[in-house]
Design an enzyme around this catalytic site. Structure first.
Site, PDB file in Angstrom:
ATOM      1  N   TYR A 138      14.217  68.600  11.051  1.00 44.76           N
ATOM      2  CA  TYR A 138      14.857  67.301  10.880  1.00 44.76           C
ATOM      3  C   TYR A 138      16.336  67.514  10.612  1.00 44.76           C
ATOM      4  O   TYR A 138      16.723  68.027   9.566  1.00 44.76           O
ATOM      5  CB  TYR A 138      14.179  66.550   9.726  1.00 44.76           C
ATOM      6  CG  TYR A 138      14.769  65.199   9.369  1.00 44.76           C
ATOM      7  CD1 TYR A 138      15.634  64.514  10.218  1.00 44.76           C
ATOM      8  CD2 TYR A 138      14.454  64.605   8.152  1.00 44.76           C
ATOM      9  CE1 TYR A 138      16.160  63.280   9.875  1.00 44.76           C
ATOM     10  CE2 TYR A 138      14.971  63.367   7.792  1.00 44.76           C
ATOM     11  CZ  TYR A 138      15.831  62.710   8.655  1.00 44.76           C
ATOM     12  OH  TYR A 138      16.356  61.482   8.311  1.00 44.76           O
ATOM     13  N   LYS A 166      13.287  66.193  14.848  1.00 43.57           N
ATOM     14  CA  LYS A 166      13.812  64.836  14.736  1.00 43.57           C
ATOM     15  C   LYS A 166      15.326  64.987  14.722  1.00 43.57           C
ATOM     16  O   LYS A 166      15.918  65.451  13.753  1.00 43.57           O
ATOM     17  CB  LYS A 166      13.324  64.169  13.449  1.00 43.57           C
ATOM     18  CG  LYS A 166      13.950  62.804  13.198  1.00 43.57           C
ATOM     19  CD  LYS A 166      13.543  62.234  11.845  1.00 43.57           C
ATOM     20  CE  LYS A 166      14.261  60.919  11.556  1.00 43.57           C
ATOM     21  NZ  LYS A 166      13.904  60.378  10.209  1.00 43.57           N
TER      22      LYS A 166
END
Length: 314
Positions: A138, A166
């Site tokens: 992320y 992400k």
């Protein structure tokens, strides 16, 4: 539950509802999970930035992971937020996510410490080696103060149980470079947008979906947008995108998750107060947000008005 094939679709970064006394609203959390699953999402992500993880205790994070797995009940994958700027804590939380039954874990880059490339690689490699669970990177520089370079992502993508990222740098070109560097890997590696409003651009480069804030309140619409794009119905996907574009911007007129929790409350979903240091949304911004939701026709009808209409029908 394990991922069958490719990681793709819509994964709402769930808000954490609180009661007025500051405790986690477990019943409300369960209802919100049902709401997004019934809206057609591909999975759920508890205990992320949108879930105010920075102000959750370890015990609360562990409880929310357990509840999310229990409430999902195999209907969709649960991707547990288990990141920390302390590598040993990240290992502990990721182990707990696995033990709780999460399908995968999502780990934010170490914030505040600002490790360089080697430190970032060491952090994720350590967690991946110590916990046998699919891991999603992320990258969100606006929150952490560091940007994970595409070259770093490409190196980490070679690790067996690191399956995707992400990507929330706000830079579609960076997402494209990550895809370029990983698209011919022997094992699949998936890029998911971390910004709702950049989902279409990132998917046009080869991204496969979004970890979404908007899907907390409009799961069906965000899922429709992504599903249409994946199926090649680009016109329909863009039609849905432009319908949602104002609310995508509106949910970021103040620090996330302030606006999305305000919107959830307006729609009758479980939200409750924010944890300090976050504060209630400014009144003028509440009015702007309310107007956007009214335009979409999703505001909860006031009980008084509903009763008045019922009496009128009689």
């Amino acid at each position: 539950m394990t991922f069958k094939g490719e990681l793709k679709g819509v994964y709402p970064a769930l808000i954490t509802p609180f009661k007025k006394n500051g405790e986690v609203d477990i019943a409300g959390f369960r209802k919100n999970i049902d709401y997004v699953i019934e809206g057609g999402v591909s999975g759920i992500v508890p205990c992320g930035c949108t879930g105010e993880a920075a102000t959750l205790s370890f015990e609360e994070q562990k409880l929310l992971l357990e509840v999310a797995v229990d409430q999902a009940n195999g209907r969709v994958p649960v991707i547990g937020g288990s990141g920390s700027n302390n590598t040993s804590e990240a290992v502990e939380l990721t182990k707990y996510a696995k033990d709780a039954g999460a399908t995968a874990a999502m780990l934010i880059t170490p914030y505040y410490n600002k490790p360089g490339d080697a430190g970032q690689i060491l952090h994720y490699k350590t967690v991946a080696e110590k916990v046998d669970i699919p891991i999603i990177l992320y990258n969100v520089p606006s929150r952490t103060g560091i940007n994970m370079k595409p070259s770093v992502v490409a190196e980490l993508a070679r690790i067996d149980n690191i399956i995707g990222i992400k990507e929330a740098s706000g830079n579609p070109a960076q997402a494209a470079e990550i895809i370029e560097l990983t698209r011919n890997n022997k094992k699949p590696f998936t890029v998911l947008s971390g910004d709702d409003n950049l989902t279409i651009p990132i998917m046009s480069y080869g991204g496969r979906g979004v970890v979404s804030v908007v899907a907390n309140i409009l799961p069906r619409e965000v899922s429709q947008m992504v599903d249409c794009y994946l199926k090649g119905d680009f016109k329909k996907a863009l039609d849905v995108y432009y319908k949602l574009a104002p609310i995508m911007r509106g949910l970021f007129i103040e620090t996330n998750p302030i606006p999305v929790k305000a919107a959830a409350s307006m729609m009758g979903l479980a939200a409750g107060p924010l944890r300090p240091p976050l504060t209630t949304m400014a009144p003028e911004n509440q009015q702007k947000l309310k107007a956007m939701l009214e335009a979409l026709g999703v505001l909860k009808k006031p009980r008084v008005a509903a009763k008045a209409k019922a009496r009128a029908r009689k």
